[in-house]
Design an enzyme around this catalytic site. Structure first.
Site, short mmCIF file in Angstrom:
data_model
loop_
_atom_site.label_atom_id
_atom_site.label_comp_id
_atom_site.label_asym_id
_atom_site.label_seq_id
_atom_site.Cartn_x
_atom_site.Cartn_y
_atom_site.Cartn_z
N HIS A 394 0.82 -1.21 0.00
CA HIS A 394 0.00 0.00 0.00
C HIS A 394 0.85 1.26 0.00
O HIS A 394 2.01 1.24 0.42
CB HIS A 394 -0.92 0.02 1.23
CG HIS A 394 -1.95 -1.06 1.21
ND1 HIS A 394 -2.40 -1.68 2.35
CD2 HIS A 394 -2.59 -1.66 0.19
CE1 HIS A 394 -3.30 -2.58 2.04
NE2 HIS A 394 -3.43 -2.60 0.73
N ALA A 418 -5.34 -2.92 24.53
CA ALA A 418 -5.76 -3.86 23.48
C ALA A 418 -5.10 -5.22 23.71
O ALA A 418 -4.03 -5.31 24.34
CB ALA A 418 -5.39 -3.32 22.11
#
Length: 729
Positions: A394, A418
């Site tokens: 990307h 997290a």
């Protein structure tokens, strides 16, 4: 001296205190402005949420009124009743979700003075539902059909594609919705499509990177559009920033650029999201699960949908934000959205190295904005193995500074609360452990499995796989355009050009399916040249001229002239060949042939002319006969026609052989003398009308010329003069 130094020292201290005080005041001022801006943003968002609840409420009332009015109607409206019921349920769910968000934002307003940097603002609830409909820009058959197949798989009552936008074209596009073939409207402009489909609030943009920004901005400016998905890669960053700014200022969502899209399981999907139907079924995306998923990569999304389906009850909603440096919406935008959707019990995030998008999620976690488990992993840990900066797939996946590394992001996410595994391979286990814990705590209710309907297989793929066989509808033996280049009767186009073949050779291939000798193709070309035109007064040319002067187009003018071709004008070549051949083959004398035709009441085709006579022969006939005598192996049929002419001239001076008779008799000699046709083939060629085809082809050249001539001269509408008409009773 000492006193002076002491005084100077004290003065410096006072100056520092003064500067510190000014700095504190400036900091306090900036802090107040910042808090004020946060307060204004929060108030604006609350106002937007309140308006949205009001809008949903009004839509719900209208839908319910319509539903009540249908209760007494017949069963033919059952599908509309079902759709309206589903629509009302979706509206009520969205109202509930928005109300929950409004309550949370109200708390945020009270705590705004204690907040740090403001997180990005975006739509805060569910984007899609089972009644969501989209407008598809720049038609692509496969992604649209995949959306419709997904709709059928999920049991939707209505297709998710309301309309297609193809700039400059209108009409309908045929596609399949299950076994039923449907026609989806095609619109030429975004504004027209939005006006025609006011309930379609998703804009799926398959335009190229050159026009994606402009068309996306046009869609965002439409009041009915809430979500814009931009599929194209390579959209200029400056254009993307403008789209992001406009979308956030108007509480709209941009997914992409460089995205495959998103999906709400069992409800709605964008374009090619989740791939083939087989993959969708494997990932159980035909019904909703409990997991919200967001990723930068569309390809990895497909992989993760499968992973999530293996170890949990499946995906509820999945979004691929795209891999560009500036995505229209961020990972944290969607995680905060997922946090407000009651059906989502846990979230999975797949980030990648490069950029700092993941840190906005870190801040959200630290500030307690997310109260559901988040399992996260940032790909690209291998970048440290390279000595120099590496650009991955990307545009945004670029190994830069330490903070943009996958390791730093993973650590930051872990520190913020997290659940971060030790590697990508361990991600599946982390997701499973988190989900199992939610099940143990009773936060996830078991989902009833359903069997999705069978998607009918397209005929083309079924034939290719050998499952079915189907008859063809057309047979063609003269040309084939399936290879690298078109072929005429098996001869490639390049070979025709390289050999220097002419129009006669092309006619021999397409009409007679064989390469005729050069004298034959030369004769064909001579016929075309000699018959191309015969002045403006003959019936065909006259018709064409009148039509052209009436302002009609080229094709109409040409056809009006061609329609006059028949037994009395240019259409006697086949009949001349047919009768001359029959008489010659039966060894009839000219007397027997002509008198026999007279008894039948049939004029001899190819004999007679309105202008030409014994003393004023048709030059075209002489040229054809001269060429044939010099080049043909045999001119048996032509010589027979000449003897017939001699007999008819004894009866009248104008019963000379005309160009139809010359071509008809000489073509018989061409076919018979070339040795390339059987007697049966020659009879068939004459019977079908091949020879008249020569006149039609040739005269088209002249008729086109007359059309252009009249257009060029700007001739007015033709009106026939009165003095040239006999008016009688």
């Amino acid at each position: 001296m000492a006193n002076a130094e002491k005084t100077s020292s004290g003065s410096d201290i006072d100056e520092k205190k003064r500067k510190r005080k000014l700095s504190n005041r400036e900091s306090a001022r900036r802090s107040r402005l910042k808090k004020q801006k946060m307060m204004e943003d929060t108030i604006h968002e609350i106002s937007t949420l309140e308006r949205r609840i009001k809008e949903y409420s009004e839509r719900c009332k209208v839908a319910k009124r319509r539903l009540d009015s249908l209760e007494s109607e017949n069963a033919g409206l059952r599908s509309e009743k079902t759709w309206l019921s589903s629509y009302v349920r979706d509206l009520e769910n969205m109202m509930a979700t928005t109300s929950l968000t409004l309550t949370q934002r109200g708390g945020d307003e009270q705590e705004a003075n204690a907040d740090g940097d403001s997180l990005s603002k975006m739509a805060t609830g569910q984007l899609f539902s089972r009644t969501t409909q989209a407008l598809f820009y720049n038609y692509k058959q496969l992604p649209v059909q995949r959306m419709l197949d997904f709709d059928f798989l999920c049991g939707r009552e209505t297709p998710s594609v309301a309309g297609i936008i193809n700039p400059g074209s209108e009409g309908f596009q045929k596609l399949f919705f299950g076994q039923e073939e449907i026609a989806i409207p095609v619109h030429a402009a975004i504004e027209a499509a939005c006006a025609a489909h006011p309930t379609a609030d998703v804009f799926i943009n398959f335009a190229s990177f050159r026009s994606a920004a402009a068309s996306s901005m046009a869609a965002l400016k439409q009041p009915t559009i809430k979500v814009v998905a931009i599929i194209a890669e390579g959209v200029p960053e400056s254009d993307t920033k403008q789209l992001i700014a406009y979308a956030r200022a108007n509480n709209k969502v941009v997914i992409g650029p460089a995205t495959v899209g998103g999906i709400q399981a069992g409800a709605f999907k964008i374009g090619d999201t989740a791939g083939t139907i087989d993959n969708i079924i494997q990932c159980k995306l035909y019904r909703p699960g409990s997991v919200g998923f967001v990723s930068k990569s569309g390809g990895m999304s497909n992989e993760m949908y499968n992973t999530v389906a293996r170890v949990t009850d499946g995906i509820y909603e999945g979004i691929a934000i795209g891999g560009d440096v500036f995505p229209g919406s961020t990972l944290s935008d969607h995680i905060l959205r997922f946090n407000n959707i009651p059906q989502i019990k846990m979230m999975v995030v797949l980030g990648e190295l490069g950029g700092r998008d993941e840190y906005s999620l870190v801040e959200a976690l630290k500030q307690g904005k997310v109260n559901k488990p988040v399992v996260a992993w940032v790909s690209g840990t291998c970048a440290r193995l390279f000595k120099s900066e590496v650009q991955f797939g990307h545009a945004g996946a670029k190994s830069g500074g330490e903070m943009e590394s996958a390791q730093a992001k993973n650590q930051a996410l872990m520190d913020a609360g997290a659940i971060v595994p030790t590697s990508f391979e361990a991600l599946e286990s982390a997701i499973k452990e988190t989900f199992d814990k939610l099940v143990e705590e009773g936060k996830v209710s078991p989902i009833k499995e359903v069997t999705p309907p069978q998607i009918p297989e397209d005929l083309s793929s079924a034939i290719k796989s050998g499952k079915v066989r189907a008859p063809t509808h057309i047979i063609s033996t003269i040309s084939d355009d399936r290879g690298e280049e078109p072929c005429y009767a098996g001869v490639p186009m390049s070979s025709i050009i390289e050999q220097g073949l002419g129009v006669g050779d092309v006619i021999s291939l397409l009409w007679f399916k064989r390469s005729l000798p050069r004298y034959c193709t030369k004769f064909i070309e001579i016929c075309i040249m000699l018959c191309a035109d015969h002045g403006p007064c003959v019936s065909g040319a006259h018709n064409t001229i009148v039509t052209a002067r009436a302002g009609k187009d080229l094709v109409s003018s040409l056809v009006s002239g061609l329609l006059t071709i028949g037994p009395r004008f240019g259409g006697a070549i086949d009949d001349a060949a047919r009768y001359f051949k029959d008489a010659c083959d039966r060894n009839l004398t000219p007397y027997e042939f002509v008198e026999g035709m007279k008894k039948k009441g049939i004029r001899v085709p190819g004999i007679g002319h309105r202008i030409k006579s014994r003393d004023n022969r048709d030059k075209r006939v002489e040229l054809l006969q001269k060429f044939a005598r010099s080049n043909f192996p045999s001119v048996k049929y032509m010589e027979y026609a000449v003897t017939v002419e001699s007999y008819t001239l004894s009866k009248a001076n104008n019963l000379v052989m005309n160009v139809d008779g010359a071509i008809g008799s000489l073509f018989l000699d061409l076919l018979a003398g070339s040795g390339m046709f059987t007697k049966q083939e020659i009879d068939e060629i004459v019977q079908i009308g091949y020879l008249n085809g020569l006149f039609v082809l040739a005269r088209s050249i002249g008729l086109i010329g007359h059309t252009f001539d009249q257009k060029r001269l700007k001739q007015p509408l033709y009106r026939h003069p009165w003095e040239d008409v006999l008016y009688t009773k």
